[in-house]
Design a protein around this motif. Structure first.
Motif, PDB file in Angstrom:
ATOM      1  N   ILE A 489      22.301   6.508  -0.301  1.00 39.51           N
ATOM      2  CA  ILE A 489      23.573   7.040   0.839  1.00 39.51           C
ATOM      3  C   ILE A 489      23.175   6.050   1.528  1.00 39.51           C
ATOM      4  O   ILE A 489      24.421   5.286   2.141  1.00 39.51           O
ATOM      5  N   LEU A 490      22.095   4.304   1.786  1.00 39.31           N
ATOM      6  CA  LEU A 490      22.373   3.400   2.691  1.00 39.31           C
ATOM      7  C   LEU A 490      23.061   2.118   1.534  1.00 39.31           C
ATOM      8  O   LEU A 490      23.641   1.565   1.728  1.00 39.31           O
ATOM      9  N   ALA A 491      22.591   3.084  -0.159  1.00 41.20           N
ATOM     10  CA  ALA A 491      23.081   1.477  -1.119  1.00 41.20           C
ATOM     11  C   ALA A 491      24.687   1.995  -0.497  1.00 41.20           C
ATOM     12  O   ALA A 491      25.631   0.870  -1.517  1.00 41.20           O
ATOM     13  N   ARG A 492      25.384   2.977  -0.611  1.00 39.40           N
ATOM     14  CA  ARG A 492      27.395   3.733  -1.049  1.00 39.40           C
ATOM     15  C   ARG A 492      27.431   2.641   0.483  1.00 39.40           C
ATOM     16  O   ARG A 492      28.249   2.284   0.694  1.00 39.40           O
ATOM     17  N   HIS A 493      26.272   2.209   1.454  1.00 42.96           N
ATOM     18  CA  HIS A 493      27.141   1.771   2.472  1.00 42.96           C
ATOM     19  C   HIS A 493      27.169   0.621   2.585  1.00 42.96           C
ATOM     20  O   HIS A 493      28.101  -0.169   3.255  1.00 42.96           O
ATOM     21  N   LEU A 494      26.494  -0.402   1.265  1.00 46.07           N
ATOM     22  CA  LEU A 494      26.512  -1.180   1.218  1.00 46.07           C
ATOM     23  C   LEU A 494      27.816  -1.612   0.554  1.00 46.07           C
ATOM     24  O   LEU A 494      28.141  -2.686   0.348  1.00 46.07           O
ATOM     25  N   LEU A 495      27.967  -0.987  -0.387  1.00 47.10           N
ATOM     26  CA  LEU A 495      28.983  -1.126  -1.492  1.00 47.10           C
ATOM     27  C   LEU A 495      30.505  -0.978  -0.159  1.00 47.10           C
ATOM     28  O   LEU A 495      31.541  -1.003  -0.757  1.00 47.10           O
ATOM     29  N   LEU A 496      30.235   0.304   0.469  1.00 45.11           N
ATOM     30  CA  LEU A 496      31.573  -0.242   1.776  1.00 45.11           C
ATOM     31  C   LEU A 496      31.617  -1.280   2.677  1.00 45.11           C
ATOM     32  O   LEU A 496      32.668  -1.710   2.857  1.00 45.11           O
ATOM     33  N   ILE A 497      30.443  -1.889   2.820  1.00 42.14           N
ATOM     34  CA  ILE A 497      30.654  -3.172   3.281  1.00 42.14           C
ATOM     35  C   ILE A 497      31.227  -4.227   2.066  1.00 42.14           C
ATOM     36  O   ILE A 497      31.472  -5.215   2.553  1.00 42.14           O
ATOM     37  N   GLU A 498      30.654  -4.775   0.934  1.00 40.43           N
ATOM     38  CA  GLU A 498      31.594  -4.348   0.356  1.00 40.43           C
ATOM     39  C   GLU A 498      33.246  -4.999  -0.096  1.00 40.43           C
ATOM     40  O   GLU A 498      33.689  -6.350   0.107  1.00 40.43           O
ATOM     41  N   ARG A 499      33.745  -3.666   0.203  1.00 39.42           N
ATOM     42  CA  ARG A 499      34.895  -3.859   0.313  1.00 39.42           C
ATOM     43  C   ARG A 499      35.595  -3.593   1.241  1.00 39.42           C
ATOM     44  O   ARG A 499      36.923  -4.535   1.078  1.00 39.42           O
ATOM     45  N   LEU A 500      34.998  -3.535   2.382  1.00 38.10           N
ATOM     46  CA  LEU A 500      35.267  -4.088   3.366  1.00 38.10           C
ATOM     47  C   LEU A 500      35.141  -6.060   3.760  1.00 38.10           C
ATOM     48  O   LEU A 500      36.754  -5.827   3.593  1.00 38.10           O
ATOM     49  N   PHE A 501      35.287  -6.396   3.161  1.00 40.89           N
ATOM     50  CA  PHE A 501      34.589  -7.615   2.872  1.00 40.89           C
ATOM     51  C   PHE A 501      36.360  -8.254   2.265  1.00 40.89           C
ATOM     52  O   PHE A 501      36.538  -9.302   1.930  1.00 40.89           O
ATOM     53  N   GLN A 502      36.662  -7.336   1.069  1.00 41.44           N
ATOM     54  CA  GLN A 502      37.149  -7.845  -0.165  1.00 41.44           C
ATOM     55  C   GLN A 502      38.970  -7.184   0.620  1.00 41.44           C
ATOM     56  O   GLN A 502      39.781  -7.230   0.151  1.00 41.44           O
ATOM     57  N   LYS A 503      38.772  -6.904   1.836  1.00 43.77           N
ATOM     58  CA  LYS A 503      40.199  -6.581   2.825  1.00 43.77           C
ATOM     59  C   LYS A 503      40.893  -7.433   2.772  1.00 43.77           C
ATOM     60  O   LYS A 503      39.851  -8.553   3.008  1.00 43.77           O
ATOM     61  N   PRO A 504      41.846  -7.872   3.256  1.00 42.67           N
ATOM     62  CA  PRO A 504      43.072  -8.890   3.373  1.00 42.67           C
ATOM     63  C   PRO A 504      42.290  -9.065   4.791  1.00 42.67           C
ATOM     64  O   PRO A 504      42.373 -10.423   5.311  1.00 42.67           O
ATOM     65  N   THR A 505      41.614  -8.158   5.873  1.00 45.85           N
ATOM     66  CA  THR A 505      40.832  -9.075   7.468  1.00 45.85           C
ATOM     67  C   THR A 505      39.834 -10.265   6.715  1.00 45.85           C
ATOM     68  O   THR A 505      39.769 -11.054   7.665  1.00 45.85           O
ATOM     69  N   PHE A 506      38.484  -9.390   6.582  1.00 46.54           N
ATOM     70  CA  PHE A 506      37.600 -10.531   5.548  1.00 46.54           C
ATOM     71  C   PHE A 506      38.157 -11.466   5.053  1.00 46.54           C
ATOM     72  O   PHE A 506      37.284 -12.205   5.134  1.00 46.54           O
ATOM     73  N   THR A 507      38.726 -11.035   4.045  1.00 48.00           N
ATOM     74  CA  THR A 507      39.585 -11.973   2.689  1.00 48.00           C
ATOM     75  C   THR A 507      39.934 -13.608   3.991  1.00 48.00           C
ATOM     76  O   THR A 507      39.645 -14.198   3.226  1.00 48.00           O
ATOM     77  N   ALA A 508      40.589 -12.775   5.066  1.00 53.87           N
ATOM     78  CA  ALA A 508      40.859 -14.043   5.643  1.00 53.87           C
ATOM     79  C   ALA A 508      39.934 -14.749   6.527  1.00 53.87           C
ATOM     80  O   ALA A 508      40.432 -16.241   6.612  1.00 53.87           O
ATOM     81  N   LEU A 509      38.705 -14.291   6.430  1.00 57.55           N
ATOM     82  CA  LEU A 509      37.990 -15.209   8.147  1.00 57.55           C
ATOM     83  C   LEU A 509      36.848 -15.299   6.697  1.00 57.55           C
ATOM     84  O   LEU A 509      35.974 -16.669   6.804  1.00 57.55           O
ATOM     85  N   ARG A 510      36.559 -14.882   5.293  1.00 59.58           N
ATOM     86  CA  ARG A 510      36.079 -15.590   4.671  1.00 59.58           C
ATOM     87  C   ARG A 510      35.546 -16.794   3.935  1.00 59.58           C
ATOM     88  O   ARG A 510      36.965 -17.467   3.509  1.00 59.58           O
ATOM     89  N   LYS A 511      35.384 -18.168   3.873  1.00 55.27           N
ATOM     90  CA  LYS A 511      35.552 -19.542   3.222  1.00 55.27           C
ATOM     91  C   LYS A 511      35.343 -18.880   1.380  1.00 55.27           C
ATOM     92  O   LYS A 511      34.542 -18.669   0.605  1.00 55.27           O
ATOM     93  N   PRO A 512      36.810 -19.540   0.917  1.00 53.51           N
ATOM     94  CA  PRO A 512      37.087 -19.326  -0.425  1.00 53.51           C
ATOM     95  C   PRO A 512      35.613 -19.582  -1.413  1.00 53.51           C
ATOM     96  O   PRO A 512      35.032 -21.151  -1.260  1.00 53.51           O
ATOM     97  N   ASN A 513      35.117 -19.089  -2.070  1.00 48.87           N
ATOM     98  CA  ASN A 513      33.580 -19.618  -2.534  1.00 48.87           C
ATOM     99  C   ASN A 513      32.914 -19.377  -2.398  1.00 48.87           C
ATOM    100  O   ASN A 513      31.913 -20.663  -2.464  1.00 48.87           O
ATOM    101  N   GLY A 514      32.249 -19.240  -1.127  1.00 46.58           N
ATOM    102  CA  GLY A 514      31.680 -19.425   0.385  1.00 46.58           C
ATOM    103  C   GLY A 514      30.331 -18.486  -0.080  1.00 46.58           C
ATOM    104  O   GLY A 514      29.942 -18.180  -1.528  1.00 46.58           O
ATOM    105  N   LYS A 515      29.114 -19.731   0.350  1.00 48.23           N
ATOM    106  CA  LYS A 515      27.443 -18.661   0.252  1.00 48.23           C
ATOM    107  C   LYS A 515      28.005 -16.843   0.978  1.00 48.23           C
ATOM    108  O   LYS A 515      28.165 -16.942   1.523  1.00 48.23           O
ATOM    109  N   ARG A 516      26.798 -16.568   0.207  1.00 50.66           N
ATOM    110  CA  ARG A 516      26.741 -15.232   0.772  1.00 50.66           C
ATOM    111  C   ARG A 516      25.254 -15.355   0.665  1.00 50.66           C
ATOM    112  O   ARG A 516      24.188 -15.365  -0.277  1.00 50.66           O
TER     113      ARG A 516
END
Length: 611
Positions: A489-516
């Motif tokens: 279950i917790l691993a699935r929620h990490l995947l959900l965070i990654e999917r959230l990062f790929q949505k437009p709102t977070f894509t606009a916040l993230r630095k392209p090719n930025g550190k992770r």
């Protein structure tokens, strides 16, 4: 004699409360008002720090949690599920308990959690008191400042914790709400209510009029000490509960007092009722030292058995979390600059000293979300999990675990209920340091946003028991990730965070090719196996231990009944985080305060009926 005595008279009390933590301070406050002719003694092992700048300043909470002046510094045995790491568990070593050193966030449980406790885990007589409807007023009474008080809240006469929203919403906090609206989930409610999925801006336990922490010691115990019927003694080590040699006519143990040590000298003090509020590690330890617990545990510790109660110290739970961080665009302000820029830290300190505003006047986390897996999973992914959960529940032979697992199963199957509470931190977060070379810098010189998933209701269960050496802390084992469903279950929620990062709102916040981050996995997660590999290295506690003296039926492994009375005793109750039978979805302090409010209701009802 130990003290900070606020009342005088004979050494005989109506109530002795062991511990001056979150629940104890509230119970003392309410009893001192509602039973003014009753004498109350509070015994605290730590000290009473009045007007201490470190405690008062909200932004200094991380420093309190590593300082032995304020923190008992509990630690677990090596945890196999976390690569044999020992996990530190800060607990408050002062009046106010952990509410005086925690990170302030105010997150409420949901109606369904309470209703299932009442229906599935308690006897019929307790269901009305502990249902969501029976608890609504308890959740409203202990705080103020975040919403308009209800008509019947009696605001003028009740001591309350002060709560507040962030003074201003910065870019990341505003975008957090937008990110979930983008997923079709409107802003959720902040208080005690029926479950809804979505993001929410929560309050913190901060008095915004002063820019100071508001905790149980200041909100509840300080006013109670002025009423004349409360005595506080600090620096006291409670050894055990002393019972009469003969049982009552009903065959129960009758407590006649508390045996404690102060400055090397042992004392016995009497009371009509004992209320243990020593915390999730302290309360079961005192019961065991008093002869109540598992025969095997007591025999190993050389303690005679007075009442066999195998559930004492068992059922230990905690919120395990894991987060992912991504570098933000240069124009997005975060809190990272303060990590490596001493001038910014000096400026923040100066602002706080002059005006009680700025970063040090705020808590670290206000942006939360109640996240069911259905929020970002495909129907087939969710169905695969629910079928797996069903097989585990049906295959469980232990009656207590089967009841608890069935409880969690209902949460997982609901598209409204959170399988994780997710929250945003406006800075980088490192939990994988032990897996990196020793010369690795503690921080990365960049600005980050971090999203963390906190497993709402773990399947794994641990224990906390005394050892043969009474001077040692108890042996604590959470057994994190020992149940495969927690990893799943917790691993699935990490995947959900990654999917959230790929949505437009977070894509606009993230630095392209930025550190992770984490640094041990500095790229986007692309599979469930990636997420599972991260967990043993990067998962961490949310510092929410609970459930070692669970309020459940005795046949299910419970320690206290629906009146919070310890099974087998006439006049010993427990009220602190240890009585929560299943950990709630979010930060547990709101439930601890509400359970304490209910404890007062139950006690006053009994006093009234016996008058």
């Amino acid at each position: 004699m130990p003290g900070n005595n606020s009342s005088a008279g004979a050494e005989d009390y109506d109530f002795i409360l062991v511990g001056a933590g979150s629940a104890s301070c509230l119970i003392t406050s309410r009893l001192s008002q509602q039973l003014p002719d009753h004498r109350i003694l509070v015994l605290e092992a730590g000290e009473h720090f009045r007007n201490d700048p470190k405690v008062q300043t909200p932004g200094l909470s991380p420093s309190l949690q590593s300082d032995p002046t304020y923190d008992w510094q509990y630690s677990t045995a090596p945890e196999p599920g976390l690569n044999d790491r020992r996990v530190k568990h800060p607990r408050g070593k002062l009046v106010g308990g952990t509410s005086a050193i925690n990170s302030h966030s105010v997150v409420f449980p949901n109606y369904e959690w309470h209703d299932r406790i009442a229906e599935d885990l308690l006897s019929n007589s307790g269901r009305g008191d502990w249902s969501s409807q029976g608890m609504k007023d308890c959740y409203r009474r202990w705080y103020t400042g975040s919403s308009k008080p209800g008509v019947n809240d009696d605001v003028g006469s009740l001591d309350r914790v002060q709560t507040s929203y962030p003074p201003t919403m910065d870019a990341l906090q505003l975008q957090w709400i937008k990110a979930f609206e983008e997923l079709g989930h409107a802003t959720s409610t902040t208080g005690f209510s029926e479950s809804t999925a979505g993001a929410v801006t929560i309050t913190n336990a901060i008095d915004s009029s002063k820019g100071e922490r508001s905790h149980a010691g200041t909100a509840f115990l300080e006013p109670a000490l002025k009423r004349g019927n409360v005595t506080l003694r600090t620096g006291v080590k409670v050894n055990k509960i002393e019972f009469d040699e003969a049982s009552t006519a009903e065959g129960r143990l009758n407590a006649r007092g508390i045996r404690y040590t102060y400055q090397g000298e042992e004392h016995l003090i009497s009371a009509r009722e004992i209320i243990l509020c020593a915390g999730v590690f302290g309360s079961p330890s005192i019961l065991e030292r008093s002869g109540i617990g598992s025969k095997q545990v007591l025999a190993a510790a050389n303690v005679p058995v007075l009442y066999e109660l195998p559930g004492v110290g068992e059922n230990l739970q905690d919120h395990l979390n894991c987060g992912l961080s991504c570098e933000t665009q240069d124009d997005i302000p975060t809190r990272d600059e303060g990590l490596w820029d001493p001038e910014m830290r000096k400026a923040a300190s100066l602002e706080y000293e002059q005006s009680r505003t700025g970063r040090l006047a705020e808590g670290p986390a206000y942006s939360f979300a109640f996240t069911p897996l259905q929020m970002l999973e495909t129907p087939s992914e969710t169905q695969q999990l629910t079928e797996s959960v069903k097989r585990w529940v049906e295959g469980e032979t232990d009656p207590s675990l089967r009841s608890q697992y069935s409880f969690i199963q209902k949460t997982i199957e609901s598209p409204r209920e959170a399988t994780a509470t997710t929250f945003l931190v406006r800075s980088q977060r490192h939990r994988d340091t032990e897996s990196l070379p020793k010369d690795t810098p503690p921080f990365v010189n960049a600005n980050f946003v971090t999203v963390i998933a906190m497993l709402a209701h773990p399947f794994s269960r641990g224990s906390c028991h005394i050892t043969s050496d009474p001077s040692h802390q108890p042996e604590i084992k959470f057994n994190y990730l020992s149940h495969p469903l927690d990893t799943e279950i917790l691993a699935r929620h990490l995947l959900l965070i990654e999917r959230l990062f790929q949505k437009p709102t977070f894509t606009a916040l993230r630095k392209p090719n930025g550190k992770r981050l984490p640094r041990t996995f500095p790229r986007a997660i692309s599979s469930l196996e990636d997420a599972k590999d991260i967990l043993p290295i990067n998962a961490a506690t949310n510092y929410h231990p609970s459930s070692t003296c669970s309020m459940m039926r005795e046949d299910l492994g419970g320690v206290v009944d629906e009146g919070l009375r310890v099974y087998g005793t006439k006049n010993v109750r427990v009220c602190d985080a240890s009585i929560l039978p299943i950990i709630p979805r979010g930060n547990i302090l709101t439930a601890v305060y509400a359970f304490a409010e209910k404890a007062v209701e139950l006690i006053c009802r009994e006093v009234e009926s016996s008058a």
